[in-house]
Design a protein around this motif. Structure first.
Motif, short mmCIF file in Angstrom:
data_model
loop_
_atom_site.label_atom_id
_atom_site.label_comp_id
_atom_site.label_asym_id
_atom_site.label_seq_id
_atom_site.Cartn_x
_atom_site.Cartn_y
_atom_site.Cartn_z
N GLY A 1 -48.85 -12.36 29.65
CA GLY A 1 -48.11 -11.86 30.81
C GLY A 1 -46.62 -12.10 30.64
N ALA A 2 -46.28 -13.29 30.12
CA ALA A 2 -44.86 -13.61 29.93
C ALA A 2 -44.25 -12.67 28.89
CB ALA A 2 -44.72 -15.06 29.49
N ILE A 3 -44.98 -12.46 27.80
CA ILE A 3 -44.47 -11.56 26.75
C ILE A 3 -44.25 -10.17 27.32
CG2 ILE A 3 -45.05 -10.40 24.59
CD1 ILE A 3 -46.59 -12.88 23.75
N ALA A 4 -45.27 -9.68 28.03
CA ALA A 4 -45.18 -8.32 28.57
C ALA A 4 -44.04 -8.20 29.57
CB ALA A 4 -46.51 -7.94 29.22
N THR A 5 -43.88 -9.21 30.43
CA THR A 5 -42.80 -9.16 31.42
C THR A 5 -41.45 -9.14 30.73
OG1 THR A 5 -44.21 -10.40 32.90
CG2 THR A 5 -41.89 -10.27 33.48
N LEU A 6 -41.34 -9.97 29.70
CA LEU A 6 -40.09 -10.02 28.94
C LEU A 6 -39.79 -8.64 28.34
CD1 LEU A 6 -38.13 -12.33 28.12
CD2 LEU A 6 -39.22 -12.25 25.89
N LEU A 7 -40.81 -8.04 27.75
CA LEU A 7 -40.62 -6.74 27.13
C LEU A 7 -40.24 -5.70 28.18
CD1 LEU A 7 -43.59 -6.67 24.60
CD2 LEU A 7 -41.18 -6.95 24.10
N ALA A 8 -40.94 -5.74 29.33
CA ALA A 8 -40.63 -4.77 30.38
C ALA A 8 -39.22 -4.98 30.90
CB ALA A 8 -41.64 -4.91 31.52
N ALA A 9 -38.82 -6.26 31.04
CA ALA A 9 -37.46 -6.54 31.53
C ALA A 9 -36.44 -5.99 30.54
CB ALA A 9 -37.28 -8.04 31.72
N CYS A 10 -36.71 -6.16 29.24
CA CYS A 10 -35.80 -5.62 28.23
C CYS A 10 -35.70 -4.12 28.37
CB CYS A 10 -36.28 -5.97 26.82
SG CYS A 10 -36.08 -7.69 26.43
N GLY A 11 -36.87 -3.47 28.58
CA GLY A 11 -36.88 -2.02 28.74
C GLY A 11 -36.05 -1.59 29.93
N LEU A 12 -36.22 -2.30 31.02
CA LEU A 12 -35.49 -2.00 32.25
C LEU A 12 -33.99 -2.14 32.03
CD1 LEU A 12 -36.31 -1.33 35.13
CD2 LEU A 12 -36.16 -3.75 35.68
N TYR A 13 -33.66 -3.25 31.39
CA TYR A 13 -32.25 -3.51 31.10
C TYR A 13 -31.69 -2.38 30.24
CZ TYR A 13 -28.20 -5.43 28.75
OH TYR A 13 -26.95 -5.59 28.25
N GLY A 14 -32.46 -1.99 29.23
CA GLY A 14 -31.99 -0.94 28.32
C GLY A 14 -31.72 0.35 29.05
#
Lengths: 123, 885
Positions: free
Chosen positions: B767-780
């Motif tokens: 969950g932490a990995i996925a959230t991190l990845l999603a946050a990066c996507g959002l930021y991008g």
């Protein structure tokens, strides 16, 4: 800046087919089918190239700058619009010379190793 | 050219790379026409010519494709090298996603999918449901002709004396056909054979070592043959060593020693009748289908033979109702190619669930990668437009992009496999407990590597195809005129949808983690009727030391006395079934209430036999009546204590005290008077719903039990570990030959929750990995959007818009994406929740609190990811922005 000779060394050794194709383009510019026939004659019928193999070689020789397409074609040769003519470049000529010398040296070493006499110079 | 040959040749030209075909195709056709003209005429000559031309073409095509591939790969490496930050993040994302998926797949493969390392595993079958008596097995072997090489096996922990110390060792007992049916040849010496089946003692006192055991305990000494070992009460001669990699037929277990089943009656005095007991269900039965026989056919034959087998194996003397129940058992042939495993049965479901979760992470990782690639491709639009304008075909560029994706995939797959290798080792370690070691071969093998590779290729094609399609639609003229492709609003919804999807999947994972976490907490917080922080348990096995019933009886009395006398010990007691017994024992029996004969009931009644002080030691309250006393011995009236679950079921209105229970039939019939009611406590698992449990005083058993568990209650809370050395010393002083294994009750409780703990930990990590990845996507996405609109923002600021409103606008834009993702994620989590039911205790898998916590956590992280670009938008210098234009 590499000398033309050193430049040519990069391409050695050539495959027999590439060598024959290059050699057949040395005397004059030729089209594909003429090259095929010349190669077959020069190798006493031992190297027979198909169209696919031939144009694979031509593509690589073109990319390496050993041959170029002759444009514009002289009017006399406007036989078939699909036909294209190729000739060797200075680099290509240097490569042929270098490969010929390499083959001669290799043959000479093999002869001396086996104690065979030097061949008669070709007439 | 006309004719069939020419048509075929022209069609085959399509096999060449498009670029090559465009360059040389017409010329090649011309050359072939000329060759054809000059070739010998006549049918045979023509045929030979065309065959030559076509075979030349078929050789040239792969050559040209390979050459092109080589160039594209070199180009892809140059491209990646030019943007090291992009390359590093893309490879890291891919390695993480693929690595996690491969690690879990490795586990799935080793536990569930992989065929046994034996000859023709696909022909193996096992009989459902395992647990057959030896008489049933011998009848099966006699009557079931359609299955070859039928054998029975059972794995058990026994005491083997290595270098003078008895050590609990996993021992596989098999019947004679075992090695032969599996096609396993001994690496040293011999395997077991039917000659070892004779229950005469002498012939059967042999053992075969596993390769790992041979290496670890005997330094791979080939002179090990003929040496002897003490196994419980017997001395066995080593006759062989199995080949490396062979672990038997139960993935997850790795028994060190294999002995004939015929030896078992000689290991413990209580087991002398083991092979005659018709109702003891302890054996697994496997066999091999004859070549050409389908499982369905063999099963039909089994169904015919089965009633006769049962009839023959069940003595006429058994009481009618019990006999009827024994005869009503069913069986079926199951495919046995991947063996049969308790470990698999225990963990297959959580591992599949894990696999589902990890797939979500992989999808999120792919989404992140796709976003990265899309962002980078915007930067490359000019390059693509120029190449298109210069005459490169779109197909060529698409091919180039797909190759880049593939290169990326391979670069990501290599660290992923390394990551998976480490990860799967960690996972296996997590599944193991001190009492149950899970041994799985998780070295990456062909199938796992193929899985990782296939997944990498699939991902790369997936995420490379989107930018490739974008290129295929590029209008070079517009791009070169200065329009920024991809930054046109039309292109943006795509990336947003992608990020929303990532948010949705992350929410599913985080929700899973939250639900598992809360469930674990609730189970751990549960009272369970045990004072688990204060109790130490010692497993005693005097039978393994060869002690008879009276000897054991004396031993137990001395052990109790010694333990109670220790300083720091508040009380001590003995029991047959350890508290939170897991798989280490349960005892069920039919009970009659109020003078009725004992009948089979749908809800089983569990038993334990305990010493006085048991309830006080374990911290289980006595709700009514009294505890057992030393006076409740063989001469006194038979008594029992029932737990609250029994009291509720049997005596809903009256007090159970003084009521009568009946066990056994005829001569073995016993009537018991209930003298106490104990609170409910965990019998086998911490998370179970309370079972019906009847306690009997151990002094009233006909014979002292073979094994017993000493429970010791420490005087100070939280310190059972500190009394362990004293307890160990006391046990050694009583009798050093009796094997004893100590552990805290806390440790037992923790082991009762392995699946739950592993799932929680992994769901949290994923969950932490996925959230991190999603946050990066959002930021991008937001960052790109802000960059693209710098001019617009500058104009707005110049026109007097307050910065705070701009900040809000960007935040709103980002949170709209998050809201969409959360809505979808909630729906997905809701509809998948039932998959987790088995691992969630004490709350619904759709627990609103856990779901709310997950939403809050995800929205908080997302808001942070939005805030950074929003601040950047608010900080735009209007002058600079407008000058830039």
């Amino acid at each position: 800046m590499p000398t033309p000779r050193a430049d040519a060394e990069r391409f050695l050794p050539l495959t027999p087919a590439a060598f024959h194709v290059l050699v057949s383009l040395v005397p004059s510019e030729q089209h594909g089918y003429a090259v095929l026939k010349a190669v077959e004659e020069r190798s006493d019928g031992r190297v027979r190239l198909g169209a696919g193999t031939l144009y694979g070689l031509i593509k690589r020789l073109l990319e390496d700058g050993l041959i170029v397409e002759v444009v514009p074609r002289s009017a006399a040769r406007l036989d078939d619009p699909r036909r294209r003519y190729y000739r060797v470049t200075a680099l290509g000529r240097a490569v042929v010379v270098a490969e010929t010398e390499r083959l001669e040296q290799a043959a000479a070493r093999a002869r001396s190793a086996m104690g065979l006499p030097r061949p008669e110079p070709a007439s | 050219v006309k004719g069939l040959g020419a048509r075929i040749y022209r069609a085959l030209l399509r096999l060449l790379p498009a670029e090559f075909r465009d360059d040389f195709g017409p010329e090649m056709t011309l050359v072939v026409e000329e060759q054809r003209r000059d070739a010998p005429s006549g049918g045979a000559g023509r045929l030979r010519f065309w065959l030559g031309a076509v075979s030349d073409l078929l050789r040239a095509a792969p050559r040209e494709h390979a050459a092109l591939m080589k160039r594209d790969v070199a180009h892809a490496f140059r491209q990646l090298g030019a943007r090291p930050a992009f390359a590093a993040s893309a490879i890291a994302v891919l390695a993480l996603g693929l690595g996690a998926a491969t690690a879990v797949y490795t586990l799935v493969d080793a536990l569930v999918l992989r065929p046994l390392p034996v000859r023709e595993p696909e022909r193996l079958v096992w009989l459902d449901k395992p647990g057959f008596s030896y008489p049933i097995f011998t009848e099966l072997r006699r009557r079931l002709g359609t299955v070859e090489g039928l054998f029975a096996w059972s794995v058990d922990d026994r005491h083997v004396t290595w270098r003078d110390t008895p050590v609990r060792t996993s021992v596989l007992a098999v019947t004679g056909e075992f090695h032969r049916t599996l096609g396993v040849r001994a690496a040293v010496g011999r395997g077991l054979g039917p000659e070892d089946d004779r229950p005469g003692g002498e012939g059967s006192a042999v053992a075969v070592l596993s390769d790992a055991c041979w290496r670890r305990r005997f330094d791979a000494d080939p002179g090990v043959l003929g040496r002897t070992l003490r196994l419980d009460q017997a001395v066995v001669t080593i006759v062989g060593v199995t080949p490396p990699g062979f672990f038997g037929v139960a993935p997850g277990l790795d028994p060190e020693i294999t002995v004939p089943v015929a030896l078992l009656p000689y290991l413990k005095p209580e087991d002398t009748q083991l092979l005659q007991r018709h109702a003891q269900a302890w054996l697994h039965v496997m066999g091999r289908l004859p070549r050409g026989v389908r499982r369905e056919q063999a099963d039909a034959a089994l169904q015919v033979a089965w009633p006769q087998v049962l009839e023959a194996a069940t003595p006429q003397s058994v009481p009618a109702d019990r006999r009827a129940r024994l005869l009503s058992r069913r069986t079926a042939l199951m495919p046995g190619g991947s063996g049969f495993s308790r470990v698999r049965n225990q963990f297959a479901q959580p591992v599949w669930l894990l696999f589902a979760l990890v797939t979500l992470v992989l999808i999120v990782a792919c989404g992140t990668l796709l976003n990265l690639l899309l962002a980078r491709n915007l930067g490359r639009a000019r390059e693509m437009a120029i190449r298109l304008a210069l005459g490169a075909s779109r197909g060529r560029l698409v091919r180039q992009l797909l190759t880049e994706g593939l290169v990326l995939a391979v670069l990501g797959a290599v660290p992923a496999v390394a990551l998976a290798w480490g990860g799967s080792h960690v996972l296996t370690a997590l599944l193991s407990t001190s009492a149950d070691r899970v041994v799985l071969d998780v070295t990456p093998q062909g199938r796992v590597l193929a899985f990782a590779g296939g997944l990498a290729v699939l991902c790369s094609l997936l995420f490379a195809s989107v930018p490739a399609l974008a290129v295929a639609r590029t209008d070079p003229e517009r791009v070169l005129r200065g329009a920024r492709p991809g930054l046109t609003p039309r292109r943006w919804p795509w990336r947003r949808a992608l990020v929303a999807a990532q948010v949705a999947l992350s929410l599913v994972l985080v929700t899973a983690a939250a639900v598992f976490g809360r469930s674990l907490r609730s189970v751990l917080a549960r009272d369970a009727g045990l004072d688990r922080h204060r109790v130490l348990v010692a497993h005693l096995d005097p039978a393994a030391a060869g002690q008879s019933g009276p000897q054991r009886s004396a031993l137990y009395a001395r052990v109790l006395e010694a333990a109670r006398a220790l300083p720091g010990v508040e009380s001590a007691s003995l029991a047959l079934v350890p508290p939170v017994s897991h798989d280490e024992g349960s005892w069920t029996q039919n009970v009659g209430v109020n003078g009725e004969p004992p009948l089979h009931e749908a809800v089983p009644t569990y038993f334990n036999t305990v010493s006085p002080g048991h309830f006080r030691t374990l911290g289980t309250p006595l709700a009514a009546g009294r505890d057992f006393t030393p006076a409740d011995d063989a001469r006194a009236a038979r008594v029992a204590i029932v737990n609250a679950a029994c009291a509720r079921a049997w005596f809903p209105a009256a007090s159970p005290l003084g009521q009568r229970l009946t066990m056994g039939h005829d001569r073995s019939r016993q009537d018991l008077i209930i003298v106490g009611v104990a609170g409910d406590s965990a019998y086998q698992w911490l998370q179970e719903t309370p079972r019906r449990v009847v306690y009997l005083p151990y002094l009233q058993l006909d014979e002292a039990p073979q094994t017993a568990v000493l429970s010791v209650r420490a005087a100070a809370p939280g310190s059972p570990g500190t009394v362990a050395p004293a307890v160990r010393a006391a046990l050694a002083a009583v009798d050093p030959r009796v094997p004893a294994r100590l552990e805290t009750l806390d440790a037992r409780v923790a082991e009762s929750l392995v699946s739950e703990r592993v799932l929680t930990a992994l769901a949290l990590t994923l969950g932490a990995i996925a959230t991190l990845l999603a946050a990066c996507g959002l930021y991008g996405v937001l960052s790109g959007s802000v960059t693209a609109r710098t001019t617009e923002i500058g104009i707005r600021l110049a026109l007097g818009a307050p910065r705070r409103r701009l900040l809000g606008a960007v935040l709103k834009e980002g949170l709209a994406v998050v809201a969409g993702g959360v809505a979808v994620g909630l729906g997905v989590a809701w509809s998948l929740a039932h998959l987790a039911t088995r691992f969630v205790h004490g709350l619904s898998p759709r627990d609103p609190l856990a779901t709310a916590a997950a939403v809050v956590a995800l929205v908080a992280v997302s808001a942070l990811a939005c805030y950074v670009p929003a601040r950047r938008a608010a900080a735009v210098d209007p002058l600079a922005a407008l000058r830039h234009e």
